[in-house]
Scaffold this motif. Structure first.
Motif, PDB file in Angstrom:
ATOM      1  N   ARG A   1       0.710  -1.210  -0.105  1.00 49.27           N
ATOM      2  CA  ARG A   1      -0.091   0.001  -0.073  1.00 49.27           C
ATOM      3  C   ARG A   1       0.937   1.425   0.052  1.00 49.27           C
ATOM      4  O   ARG A   1       0.453   2.289  -0.439  1.00 49.27           O
ATOM      5  CB  ARG A   1      -0.881   0.064   1.309  1.00 49.27           C
TER       6      ARG A   1
ATOM      7  N   ARG B   1       0.093   8.629  -7.888  1.00 52.49           N
ATOM      8  CA  ARG B   1      -0.259   8.172  -6.394  1.00 52.49           C
ATOM      9  C   ARG B   1      -1.684   7.822  -6.412  1.00 52.49           C
ATOM     10  O   ARG B   1      -2.620   8.659  -6.938  1.00 52.49           O
ATOM     11  CB  ARG B   1       0.206   9.146  -5.274  1.00 52.49           C
ATOM     12  N   ARG B   2      -2.304   7.131  -5.235  1.00 56.17           N
ATOM     13  CA  ARG B   2      -3.611   6.993  -5.078  1.00 56.17           C
ATOM     14  C   ARG B   2      -3.703   7.404  -3.583  1.00 56.17           C
ATOM     15  O   ARG B   2      -3.194   6.750  -2.706  1.00 56.17           O
ATOM     16  CB  ARG B   2      -4.177   5.409  -5.175  1.00 56.17           C
TER      17      ARG B   2
ATOM     18  N   ASP C   1       1.064   2.863  -3.309  1.00 56.33           N
ATOM     19  CA  ASP C   1      -0.124   3.589  -3.740  1.00 56.33           C
ATOM     20  C   ASP C   1      -0.048   4.918  -3.088  1.00 56.33           C
ATOM     21  O   ASP C   1      -0.591   6.117  -3.872  1.00 56.33           O
ATOM     22  CB  ASP C   1      -1.263   2.942  -3.466  1.00 56.33           C
TER      23      ASP C   1
END
Length: 477
Positions: free
Chosen positions: A66, A194-195, A69
């Motif tokens: 994660r 990016r998230r 992200d």
């Protein structure tokens, strides 16, 4: 600078991360006696050299995925690689067991940050279908090659003169490789958007890490210290932390937040069976190397180079069988894995028969280890797909992360349990008969675990069948 180059060259840069992380597991396995002598370590210290790397990896794998992200895959990949070579250097120059084991834990953590970025990059760079399948196949082949190369180097490097102790080279070899890869990654890996949605489950990471440490550490250290009160208390506290961790994850899921571990998976019968298969199989994987290396080198007087060549032969058997088994799976399904388990159990029985005589014909060991490798190669490449076959598509990513966490935890647990049984039976000043007795008991435990693998594979549904629990869970999700 971001110059465009072939995506196949980018795959080579990405694959360096899995090469280093896998090699660092297998290179240590063969060099265990040399490391133990070099750091003046106890049996527990050397078990922790293996286990702490795996615990660091298991605890932070999902978080590492994660992180790419949130912060960008390129930054996390480069940062993870930098941390990995720094931890490798710290391992290479460690002066005692405490320093080495602390560095090994951080090696595992840094591997957990760089590995998921490579897998994600493959999904971004290569279109779905044949091209992506080919890229994933190359990536997997690099991991398989790293296991064989690691076993060879783990046997050869300890016999070289370096700082008077060649075992240090098994860690320091990571440094030039990493320093060569980092500039290439900075220059050529693309920056992906990016998230920013969601948050890190920091509480989940801390609870999971605490649980794993409180279970694995006393299993390893407590035995050697004759089970002092604190070791029993740690085990109890670990069980309490596990309950708190599960409750924490359920609350996050109910509140619409993204948990570290999606507990909905454990409503699926086939997933639970698959995780038992994973637990039992991977408890055998590295404990096999631990007890065999100790038996061969400390019990029968093999050199580390001789042991390394034997395990290279085992690795060649693994690679050969994995290529064949992947073709057979569509035709025979889980029967391929069950056959592999039977081969492993049968060759372990031959191990016990042969490894009780210092005058053993060493040439006979090569086909035996090759055969054992073919059993492993028939099981491991398809174990993920078999264990997760009934998982709904929307839970596939969470299931894959859970599989990897279970895998690394099970290996560490095997080192603690099977390795602990071996060392407890060995005694403080063992002779050959003590080694033979301890080896037979530990190997019998591994054979029993493989028997459980075969039984639970039998409980999994046949091909093209999905248990009703999976459909119900999918509807609930």
């Amino acid at each position: 600078m971001n110059i465009q180059i072939s995506k196949w060259l980018l795959l080579a840069i990405i694959s360096a991360s899995v090469f280093l992380s896998v090699m660092d597991i297998f290179i240590v396995n063969v060099a265990i006696p040399a490391i133990q002598t070099g750091i003046h370590g106890t049996d527990a210290d050397i078990q922790l050299v293996i286990a702490l790397y795996l615990l660091g990896y298991a605890a932070f794998l999902v978080t590492g995925g994660r992180a790419g992200d949130y912060f960008g895959k390129k930054k996390v990949f480069v940062g993870g690689m930098l941390a990995f070579i720094a931890a490798s250097a710290a391992c290479g120059f460690a002066q005692n067991a405490w320093q080495l084991n602390a560095a090994r834990f951080f090696q595992g953590v840094s591997a957990a940050w760089m590995i998921p970025q490579g897998i994600t990059y493959i999904q971004v760079l290569f279109a779905a279908g044949q091209e992506r399948t080919r890229a994933l196949g190359i990536y997997g082949s690099v991991a398989g090659s790293a296991s064989v190369i690691g076993q060879f180097l783990g046997g050869v490097l300890p016999e070289l003169d370096f700082y008077m102790e060649g075992w240090r080279l098994i860690f320091l070899i990571n440094v030039p490789i990493g320093l060569a890869v980092i500039p290439l990654a900075i220059c050529y890996l693309p920056d992906e958007p990016r998230r920013a949605a969601g948050r890190f489950d920091l509480a989940g990471v801390l609870l999971l890490t605490g649980t794993l440490v409180c279970v694995i550490y006393p299993l390893i250290a407590g035995r050697e210290l004759h089970w002092p009160w604190w070791s029993v208390a740690m085990l109890g506290f670990g069980a309490l932390l596990l309950v708190v961790f599960i409750s924490n994850q359920k609350q996050k899921l109910a509140g619409g937040r993204e948990p570290l571990l999606d507990v909905r998976l454990f409503r699926i019968r086939d997933f639970n069976i698959g995780m038992v298969v994973v637990l039992c199989y991977f408890m055998v994987q590295d404990s096999y190397f631990l007890v065999n290396v100790m038996m061969l080198e400390n019990g029968l007087g093999f050199t580390s180079a001789e042991t390394g060549l034997l395990f290279v032969c085992q690795g060649i058997g693994y690679v050969a069988a994995s290529l064949v088994s992947l073709r057979l799976i569509p035709l025979a399904g889980k029967k391929v894995l069950q056959a592999g388990v039977l081969i492993m159990m049968g060759t372990l029985a031959v191990h016990m028969y042969l490894l009780d005589d210092p005058a053993v014909d060493r040439a006979m060991l090569y086909p035996v280890l090759f055969a054992y490798g073919t059993g492993c190669g028939s099981v491991l490449p398809s174990l993920l797909g078999m264990a997760l076959r009934s998982i709904p598509a929307d839970l596939a990513g969470a299931a894959s992360g859970t599989f990897s966490t279970f895998q690394q935890t099970a290996i560490a647990l095997g080192i603690g349990v099977v390795g602990g049984i071996f060392f407890s039976k060995l005694g403080p000043e063992p002779d050959l008969s003590a080694f033979v007795s301890a080896y037979r008991i530990a190997t019998a435990v591994n054979m029993s675990l493989l028997g459980l693998v075969g039984f639970f594979l039998w409980l999994l549904p046949a091909e093209n069948e999905v248990h009703p629990d999976s459909k119900a869970c999918c509807a609930a999700a």
